[in-house]
Design a protein around this motif. Structure first.
Motif, PDB file in Angstrom:
ATOM      1  N   THR A 172       1.079  -1.356  -0.111  1.00 56.57           N
ATOM      2  CA  THR A 172      -0.046  -0.149  -0.241  1.00 56.57           C
ATOM      3  C   THR A 172       0.878   1.505  -0.153  1.00 56.57           C
ATOM      4  OG1 THR A 172      -1.898  -0.892   1.121  1.00 56.57           O
ATOM      5  CG2 THR A 172      -1.888   1.104   1.398  1.00 56.57           C
ATOM      6  N   TYR A 173       0.760   2.262  -0.689  1.00 59.22           N
ATOM      7  CA  TYR A 173       1.693   3.626  -1.117  1.00 59.22           C
ATOM      8  C   TYR A 173       0.486   4.472  -1.652  1.00 59.22           C
ATOM      9  CZ  TYR A 173       1.100   1.708  -5.804  1.00 59.22           C
ATOM     10  OH  TYR A 173       0.938   1.910  -7.437  1.00 59.22           O
ATOM     11  N   SER A 174       1.654   5.390  -1.466  1.00 64.26           N
ATOM     12  CA  SER A 174       0.724   7.580  -1.477  1.00 64.26           C
ATOM     13  C   SER A 174       0.222   7.429  -3.022  1.00 64.26           C
ATOM     14  CB  SER A 174       1.378   8.373  -1.069  1.00 64.26           C
ATOM     15  OG  SER A 174       0.942   9.126  -2.113  1.00 64.26           O
ATOM     16  N   SER A 175      -1.260   7.792  -3.916  1.00 62.55           N
ATOM     17  CA  SER A 175      -1.224   7.707  -4.802  1.00 62.55           C
ATOM     18  C   SER A 175      -0.395   8.942  -5.036  1.00 62.55           C
ATOM     19  CB  SER A 175      -2.996   8.416  -4.338  1.00 62.55           C
ATOM     20  OG  SER A 175      -2.704   9.798  -4.062  1.00 62.55           O
ATOM     21  N   ASN A 176       0.531  10.065  -4.758  1.00 60.46           N
ATOM     22  CA  ASN A 176       1.075  10.644  -5.537  1.00 60.46           C
ATOM     23  C   ASN A 176       2.590   9.981  -6.074  1.00 60.46           C
ATOM     24  OD1 ASN A 176      -1.115  12.558  -4.674  1.00 60.46           O
ATOM     25  ND2 ASN A 176       0.310  13.081  -2.557  1.00 60.46           N
ATOM     26  N   SER A 177       3.259   9.009  -5.331  1.00 65.23           N
ATOM     27  CA  SER A 177       4.497   7.924  -5.642  1.00 65.23           C
ATOM     28  C   SER A 177       4.584   7.813  -7.200  1.00 65.23           C
ATOM     29  CB  SER A 177       4.581   6.159  -5.403  1.00 65.23           C
ATOM     30  OG  SER A 177       3.993   6.545  -3.637  1.00 65.23           O
ATOM     31  N   ASP A 178       5.508   7.704  -7.706  1.00 60.97           N
ATOM     32  CA  ASP A 178       5.461   7.552  -9.145  1.00 60.97           C
ATOM     33  C   ASP A 178       4.997   6.006  -9.227  1.00 60.97           C
ATOM     34  OD1 ASP A 178       6.752   7.232 -11.985  1.00 60.97           O
ATOM     35  OD2 ASP A 178       8.983   7.715 -11.442  1.00 60.97           O
ATOM     36  N   ASN A 179       4.326   6.365 -10.117  1.00 66.37           N
ATOM     37  CA  ASN A 179       4.682   4.582 -10.756  1.00 66.37           C
ATOM     38  C   ASN A 179       4.623   4.489 -11.668  1.00 66.37           C
ATOM     39  OD1 ASN A 179       1.637   4.592  -9.431  1.00 66.37           O
ATOM     40  ND2 ASN A 179       0.322   6.020 -10.456  1.00 66.37           N
ATOM     41  N   GLU A 180       5.803   4.465 -12.109  1.00 64.41           N
ATOM     42  CA  GLU A 180       7.037   4.186 -13.117  1.00 64.41           C
ATOM     43  C   GLU A 180       7.772   3.513 -12.155  1.00 64.41           C
ATOM     44  OE1 GLU A 180      10.504   5.470 -16.070  1.00 64.41           O
ATOM     45  OE2 GLU A 180       9.390   7.503 -15.860  1.00 64.41           O
ATOM     46  N   SER A 181       8.454   3.907 -11.135  1.00 64.07           N
ATOM     47  CA  SER A 181       9.514   3.119 -10.417  1.00 64.07           C
ATOM     48  C   SER A 181       8.179   1.801  -9.660  1.00 64.07           C
ATOM     49  CB  SER A 181       9.643   3.953  -8.654  1.00 64.07           C
ATOM     50  OG  SER A 181      10.257   5.193  -9.292  1.00 64.07           O
ATOM     51  N   ILE A 182       7.058   1.855  -9.654  1.00 62.01           N
ATOM     52  CA  ILE A 182       6.310   0.617  -9.050  1.00 62.01           C
ATOM     53  C   ILE A 182       6.823  -0.420 -10.662  1.00 62.01           C
ATOM     54  CG2 ILE A 182       4.056  -0.250  -8.441  1.00 62.01           C
ATOM     55  CD1 ILE A 182       5.160   1.185  -5.832  1.00 62.01           C
ATOM     56  N   ASN A 183       6.367  -0.071 -11.447  1.00 62.52           N
ATOM     57  CA  ASN A 183       6.228  -0.803 -12.697  1.00 62.52           C
ATOM     58  C   ASN A 183       7.228  -1.818 -12.728  1.00 62.52           C
ATOM     59  OD1 ASN A 183       3.131  -0.418 -12.644  1.00 62.52           O
ATOM     60  ND2 ASN A 183       4.469   1.644 -14.774  1.00 62.52           N
ATOM     61  N   SER A 196      -1.593  -6.879  -9.701  1.00 61.44           N
ATOM     62  CA  SER A 196      -3.328  -5.905 -10.663  1.00 61.44           C
ATOM     63  C   SER A 196      -2.782  -5.167  -8.926  1.00 61.44           C
ATOM     64  CB  SER A 196      -4.088  -7.030  -9.528  1.00 61.44           C
ATOM     65  OG  SER A 196      -4.460  -6.085  -8.745  1.00 61.44           O
ATOM     66  N   PHE A 197      -3.868  -3.605  -9.370  1.00 56.18           N
ATOM     67  CA  PHE A 197      -3.729  -2.426  -9.205  1.00 56.18           C
ATOM     68  C   PHE A 197      -4.860  -1.786  -8.744  1.00 56.18           C
ATOM     69  CE2 PHE A 197       0.970  -1.523  -9.503  1.00 56.18           C
ATOM     70  CZ  PHE A 197       1.301  -2.143 -10.935  1.00 56.18           C
ATOM     71  N   LYS A 198      -5.279  -1.731  -6.936  1.00 58.73           N
ATOM     72  CA  LYS A 198      -6.576  -0.988  -6.859  1.00 58.73           C
ATOM     73  C   LYS A 198      -5.914  -0.002  -5.851  1.00 58.73           C
ATOM     74  CE  LYS A 198      -8.728  -5.480  -7.316  1.00 58.73           C
ATOM     75  NZ  LYS A 198      -9.501  -6.842  -6.536  1.00 58.73           N
ATOM     76  N   THR A 199      -6.853   0.402  -5.653  1.00 59.64           N
ATOM     77  CA  THR A 199      -7.419   2.342  -4.847  1.00 59.64           C
ATOM     78  C   THR A 199      -8.489   1.854  -3.490  1.00 59.64           C
ATOM     79  OG1 THR A 199      -7.152   3.265  -6.877  1.00 59.64           O
ATOM     80  CG2 THR A 199      -7.867   4.319  -4.301  1.00 59.64           C
ATOM     81  N   ASN A 200      -7.793   1.549  -1.997  1.00 62.31           N
ATOM     82  CA  ASN A 200      -8.575   1.372  -1.354  1.00 62.31           C
ATOM     83  C   ASN A 200      -9.224   3.033  -0.727  1.00 62.31           C
ATOM     84  OD1 ASN A 200      -6.498   3.246  -0.087  1.00 62.31           O
ATOM     85  ND2 ASN A 200      -5.938   1.779   1.660  1.00 62.31           N
ATOM     86  N   VAL A 206      -2.941   0.103  -3.848  1.00 62.25           N
ATOM     87  CA  VAL A 206      -2.489  -1.332  -3.293  1.00 62.25           C
ATOM     88  C   VAL A 206      -1.984  -2.068  -4.687  1.00 62.25           C
ATOM     89  CG1 VAL A 206      -3.199  -3.335  -2.455  1.00 62.25           C
ATOM     90  CG2 VAL A 206      -4.320  -0.636  -1.515  1.00 62.25           C
ATOM     91  N   LEU A 207      -0.929  -2.401  -4.792  1.00 61.44           N
ATOM     92  CA  LEU A 207      -0.013  -3.369  -5.706  1.00 61.44           C
ATOM     93  C   LEU A 207      -0.555  -4.853  -4.661  1.00 61.44           C
ATOM     94  CD1 LEU A 207       1.328  -4.780  -7.795  1.00 61.44           C
ATOM     95  CD2 LEU A 207       3.508  -3.731  -6.610  1.00 61.44           C
ATOM     96  N   LYS A 208      -0.690  -5.717  -5.827  1.00 61.42           N
ATOM     97  CA  LYS A 208      -0.853  -7.113  -5.253  1.00 61.42           C
ATOM     98  C   LYS A 208      -0.840  -7.918  -6.110  1.00 61.42           C
ATOM     99  CE  LYS A 208      -4.075 -10.574  -3.339  1.00 61.42           C
ATOM    100  NZ  LYS A 208      -4.449 -11.110  -2.651  1.00 61.42           N
ATOM    101  N   ALA A 209       1.266  -8.867  -6.234  1.00 58.73           N
ATOM    102  CA  ALA A 209       1.388  -8.927  -6.931  1.00 58.73           C
ATOM    103  C   ALA A 209       2.405 -10.903  -6.624  1.00 58.73           C
ATOM    104  CB  ALA A 209       2.483  -8.224  -7.574  1.00 58.73           C
ATOM    105  N   ILE A 210       2.102 -11.682  -7.653  1.00 60.07           N
ATOM    106  CA  ILE A 210       2.448 -12.935  -7.388  1.00 60.07           C
ATOM    107  C   ILE A 210       3.953 -13.631  -8.857  1.00 60.07           C
ATOM    108  CG2 ILE A 210       0.964 -14.039  -9.221  1.00 60.07           C
ATOM    109  CD1 ILE A 210       1.460 -16.596  -7.179  1.00 60.07           C
ATOM    110  N   TYR A 211       5.288 -13.131  -8.831  1.00 60.26           N
ATOM    111  CA  TYR A 211       6.426 -13.427  -9.249  1.00 60.26           C
ATOM    112  C   TYR A 211       7.085 -14.910  -8.944  1.00 60.26           C
ATOM    113  CZ  TYR A 211       6.064  -8.227  -8.970  1.00 60.26           C
ATOM    114  OH  TYR A 211       4.985  -6.555  -7.986  1.00 60.26           O
ATOM    115  N   ILE A 212       6.940 -15.314 -10.436  1.00 60.86           N
ATOM    116  CA  ILE A 212       6.834 -16.822 -10.277  1.00 60.86           C
ATOM    117  C   ILE A 212       8.815 -17.057 -11.282  1.00 60.86           C
ATOM    118  CG2 ILE A 212       6.455 -18.955 -11.067  1.00 60.86           C
ATOM    119  CD1 ILE A 212       3.958 -18.014 -11.657  1.00 60.86           C
ATOM    120  N   ALA A 213       9.877 -17.463 -10.733  1.00 62.86           N
ATOM    121  CA  ALA A 213      10.920 -18.034 -11.355  1.00 62.86           C
ATOM    122  C   ALA A 213      11.194 -18.424 -12.724  1.00 62.86           C
ATOM    123  CB  ALA A 213      12.093 -18.121 -10.091  1.00 62.86           C
ATOM    124  N   THR A 214      12.180 -17.362 -13.094  1.00 67.97           N
ATOM    125  CA  THR A 214      11.709 -18.527 -14.804  1.00 67.97           C
ATOM    126  C   THR A 214      13.829 -18.323 -15.499  1.00 67.97           C
ATOM    127  OG1 THR A 214      11.084 -18.611 -17.006  1.00 67.97           O
ATOM    128  CG2 THR A 214      10.497 -16.878 -15.762  1.00 67.97           C
TER     129      THR A 214
END
Length: 225
Positions: A172-183, A196-200, A206-214
């Motif tokens: 959960t992070y500020s809406s004023n944050s730089d989305n480019e960094s999050i991406n 998944s990106f949502k607003t609470n 709110v970023l919710k993510a799953i990363y699978i190694a490959t």
């Protein structure tokens, strides 16, 4: 004549004595048996066949047995809770390699369930996965990446973990944050990335993510199961 009288008197006397004896014997036989007192029961020799069980002693034995059963059930639950899941088995719930095409196949349902369920459920499950150096390295790399690359992002809350090939995160992070960094977050390693990106309710992101190694993200194919 006198002899006969004496003999008769003797017979009568013997009869009376016999009747009295049998009468006393019957009284003794019909008299209720007296159980020994508590102290007497305790002090009976081991060879004695008389071992009366008192009612409170029976209750105490019953309580001990019930407690023993409860302890066994508790131990079984604790043993079940402590079962360890192999790292490879956990990873294969999300991705397996197709032996025919040599491509990695994604279990879409496992990924979908992650986004549907509360992340705490996934984190609790991942705690049961056996430790591996690879997953620990990925976890350390992810955390360091956040420190280095997202230093300009105002993070309010973060939950993350790695097990097997899988890393998950909810941030959960500020809406004023730089989305480019999050991406850039998925670039902490070579991953199949699902985000998944949502607003609470507070207006925060709110970023919710799953990363699978490959080794090669382009090798992914999908399977619906």
């Amino acid at each position: 004549m006198n002899y006969k009288i004496l003999s008769g008197i003797a017979v009568i006397g013997i009869t009376i004595i016999s009747l009295n004896y049998f009468s006393e014997s019957n009284k003794l036989e019909n008299r209720p048996t007296q159980l020994p007192s508590n102290e007497a029961a305790v002090n009976l020799p081991e060879s004695s066949p008389i071992r009366p069980a008192l009612s409170h002693e029976k209750e105490e034995l019953k309580k001990v047995d019930l407690q023993a059963i409860e302890d066994v059930a508790l131990n079984n639950r604790e043993s079940s809770d402590e079962l360890v899941i192999a790292a490879d088995s956990f990873s294969e719930q999300f991705v397996v390699k197709d032996k025919t095409t040599d491509k990695e196949v994604l279990s879409r349902s496992s990924v979908d369930n992650f986004f549907i369920d509360d992340i705490s459920k996934a984190l609790t499950y991942m705690e049961k996965v056996d430790y591996s150096e690879d997953s620990q390295l990925r976890k350390d790399t992810l955390e360091q990446f956040i420190i280095d690359e997202l230093k300009d992002v105002q993070i309010f809350d973060q939950k993350s973990d790695c097990a097997g090939k899988v890393c998950i995160i909810e941030m959960t992070y500020s809406s004023n944050s730089d989305n480019e960094s999050i991406n850039k977050l998925s670039n902490f390693a070579k991953n199949y990335a699902f985000e998944s990106f949502k607003t609470n309710e507070n207006g925060d992101n709110v970023l919710k993510a799953i990363y699978i190694a490959t080794d090669d993200p382009s090798q992914l194919s999908f399977e619906i199961n």
